[in-house]
Design a protein around this motif. Structure first.
Motif, PDB file in Angstrom:
ATOM      1  N   VAL A  11       0.850  -1.148   0.088  1.00 62.48           N
ATOM      2  CA  VAL A  11       0.044   0.050  -0.127  1.00 62.48           C
ATOM      3  C   VAL A  11       0.709   1.109  -0.074  1.00 62.48           C
ATOM      4  CG1 VAL A  11      -1.534   1.469   1.520  1.00 62.48           C
ATOM      5  CG2 VAL A  11      -1.939  -1.062   1.057  1.00 62.48           C
ATOM      6  N   VAL A  12       0.609   2.167  -0.901  1.00 63.66           N
ATOM      7  CA  VAL A  12       1.175   3.461  -0.907  1.00 63.66           C
ATOM      8  C   VAL A  12       0.033   4.620  -0.843  1.00 63.66           C
ATOM      9  CG1 VAL A  12       2.154   4.963  -2.669  1.00 63.66           C
ATOM     10  CG2 VAL A  12       2.927   2.783  -2.503  1.00 63.66           C
ATOM     11  N   ARG A  13       0.423   5.819  -0.036  1.00 61.73           N
ATOM     12  CA  ARG A  13      -0.351   6.942  -0.055  1.00 61.73           C
ATOM     13  C   ARG A  13       0.572   8.048  -0.244  1.00 61.73           C
ATOM     14  NH1 ARG A  13      -3.539  10.080  -0.988  1.00 61.73           N
ATOM     15  NH2 ARG A  13      -5.450  10.852  -0.064  1.00 61.73           N
ATOM     16  N   ASP A  14       0.012   8.755  -1.096  1.00 64.55           N
ATOM     17  CA  ASP A  14       0.843  10.091  -1.251  1.00 64.55           C
ATOM     18  C   ASP A  14      -0.246  11.316  -1.168  1.00 64.55           C
ATOM     19  OD1 ASP A  14       2.985   8.682  -2.431  1.00 64.55           O
ATOM     20  OD2 ASP A  14       2.287   8.652  -4.466  1.00 64.55           O
ATOM     21  N   SER A  48      -1.579   8.056   8.663  1.00 63.52           N
ATOM     22  CA  SER A  48      -2.192   7.939   7.477  1.00 63.52           C
ATOM     23  C   SER A  48      -2.250   6.426   7.173  1.00 63.52           C
ATOM     24  CB  SER A  48      -1.016   8.388   6.712  1.00 63.52           C
ATOM     25  OG  SER A  48      -0.858   9.647   6.457  1.00 63.52           O
ATOM     26  N   LEU A  49      -1.521   5.484   7.847  1.00 64.98           N
ATOM     27  CA  LEU A  49      -1.931   4.190   7.596  1.00 64.98           C
ATOM     28  C   LEU A  49      -3.101   3.644   8.478  1.00 64.98           C
ATOM     29  CD1 LEU A  49      -0.464   1.414   6.738  1.00 64.98           C
ATOM     30  CD2 LEU A  49       0.469   0.990   8.998  1.00 64.98           C
ATOM     31  N   ASP A  57      -9.552   6.731   4.287  1.00 62.62           N
ATOM     32  CA  ASP A  57      -8.784   7.275   3.106  1.00 62.62           C
ATOM     33  C   ASP A  57      -8.485   5.929   2.303  1.00 62.62           C
ATOM     34  OD1 ASP A  57      -7.349   9.054   1.696  1.00 62.62           O
ATOM     35  OD2 ASP A  57      -5.673   9.100   2.732  1.00 62.62           O
ATOM     36  N   ARG A  58      -8.334   6.217   1.004  1.00 60.53           N
ATOM     37  CA  ARG A  58      -7.934   5.130   0.059  1.00 60.53           C
ATOM     38  C   ARG A  58      -6.352   5.122  -0.442  1.00 60.53           C
ATOM     39  NH1 ARG A  58     -12.884   3.574  -2.774  1.00 60.53           N
ATOM     40  NH2 ARG A  58     -14.640   4.974  -2.201  1.00 60.53           N
ATOM     41  N   PRO A  59      -5.945   4.014  -0.689  1.00 64.09           N
ATOM     42  CA  PRO A  59      -4.561   4.104  -1.001  1.00 64.09           C
ATOM     43  C   PRO A  59      -4.410   4.486  -2.267  1.00 64.09           C
ATOM     44  CG  PRO A  59      -5.396   1.899  -0.437  1.00 64.09           C
ATOM     45  CD  PRO A  59      -6.578   2.590  -0.685  1.00 64.09           C
ATOM     46  N   THR A  60      -3.171   5.260  -2.629  1.00 64.33           N
ATOM     47  CA  THR A  60      -3.069   5.726  -3.897  1.00 64.33           C
ATOM     48  C   THR A  60      -2.652   4.536  -4.779  1.00 64.33           C
ATOM     49  OG1 THR A  60      -1.693   7.547  -2.957  1.00 64.33           O
ATOM     50  CG2 THR A  60      -1.374   7.300  -5.123  1.00 64.33           C
TER      51      THR A  60
END
Length: 229
Positions: A11-14, A48-49, A57-60
């Motif tokens: 999982v990535v979140r920008d 954020s995690l 929130d949704r992952p990028t």
């Protein structure tokens, strides 16, 4: 079939433009009934995690499955329903309505489930009793101690009997004695089967929790579990 309550795959979140990476290719699996602490310095990606795990929130990119559902493939309405029925939230700030009794603060989340008013109140009373506040049902927030206000917030979080309880610095605004009481309550809820994930900056507090997930620069750098014999 995977029976994990939480399953994250790279999982990535920008955030922002140009993008700043808050979560960097995190993979994580949490089984039903675990109690895990997410620890790390400010800016390490903990909140954020937790927002992704809580479907706020949704992952990028990457895949996040919570309670068996693929968060990225769900509509906003479906995510709202998942939060209402299956996820409880406890924060450092209590977020209680001032001038409103404990028993009327607790059932807020049930408004989104279509639960009848009488049943909402019955469950609110049961939830407050469960956290040791049967004698404080009609007390308003300014009539309660900090530890009692956080217990009301926990009662609100568990009123729908969620599969997953997420706590973001739940002892951060409490004195040592009140904080210890809240931790004992979270441990009791976990022993009764609730999966608990908690963010904390307190290393000594984290040491009391069976699983400790350490983050730095958006990545998990350590994942330690107690070994039971």
């Amino acid at each position: 079939m995977n029976d994990s309550v939480i399953e994250l795959d790279r999982v990535v979140r920008d955030h922002g433009n140009p993008p700043v990476r808050a979560v960097d290719h995190v993979s994580l699996s949490v089984a039903p009934g675990e109690f895990a602490a997410i620890v790390g310095p400010s800016g390490s990606g903990k909140s954020s995690l937790l927002n992704i795990i809580g479907t706020l929130d949704r992952p990028t990119s990457g895949r996040a499955r919570v309670d068996g559902r693929d968060v990225g493939a769900m509509s906003d309405a479906a995510l709202s329903a998942l939060r209402a029925y299956r996820i409880g939230f406890v924060f450092q700030q209590f977020h209680l309505a001032l001038g409103v009794s404990a028993v009327d603060n607790v059932p807020d989340g049930l408004l989104y489930t279509g639960t009848p008013r009488a049943e909402r109140r019955r469950r609110a009373v049961a939830s407050l009793t469960r956290v040791g506040l049967a004698g404080r049902l009609h007390h308003k927030p300014d009539q309660l101690s900090g530890g009692e206000r956080q217990r009301v917030a926990i009662a609100r979080a568990i009123v729908s009997d969620p599969a997953l309880l997420l706590a973001d610095e739940p002892t951060g605004n409490l004195d040592q004695r009140s904080g210890a009481g809240v931790m004992e309550l979270l441990q009791e809820l976990n022993e009764m089967g609730t999966t608990v994930m908690m963010i904390t900056h307190d290393v000594r507090l984290a040491e009391r929790i069976p699983r400790r997930i350490s983050m730095r620069d958006g990545q998990i750098v350590a994942d330690d579990r107690e070994v039971t014999v």
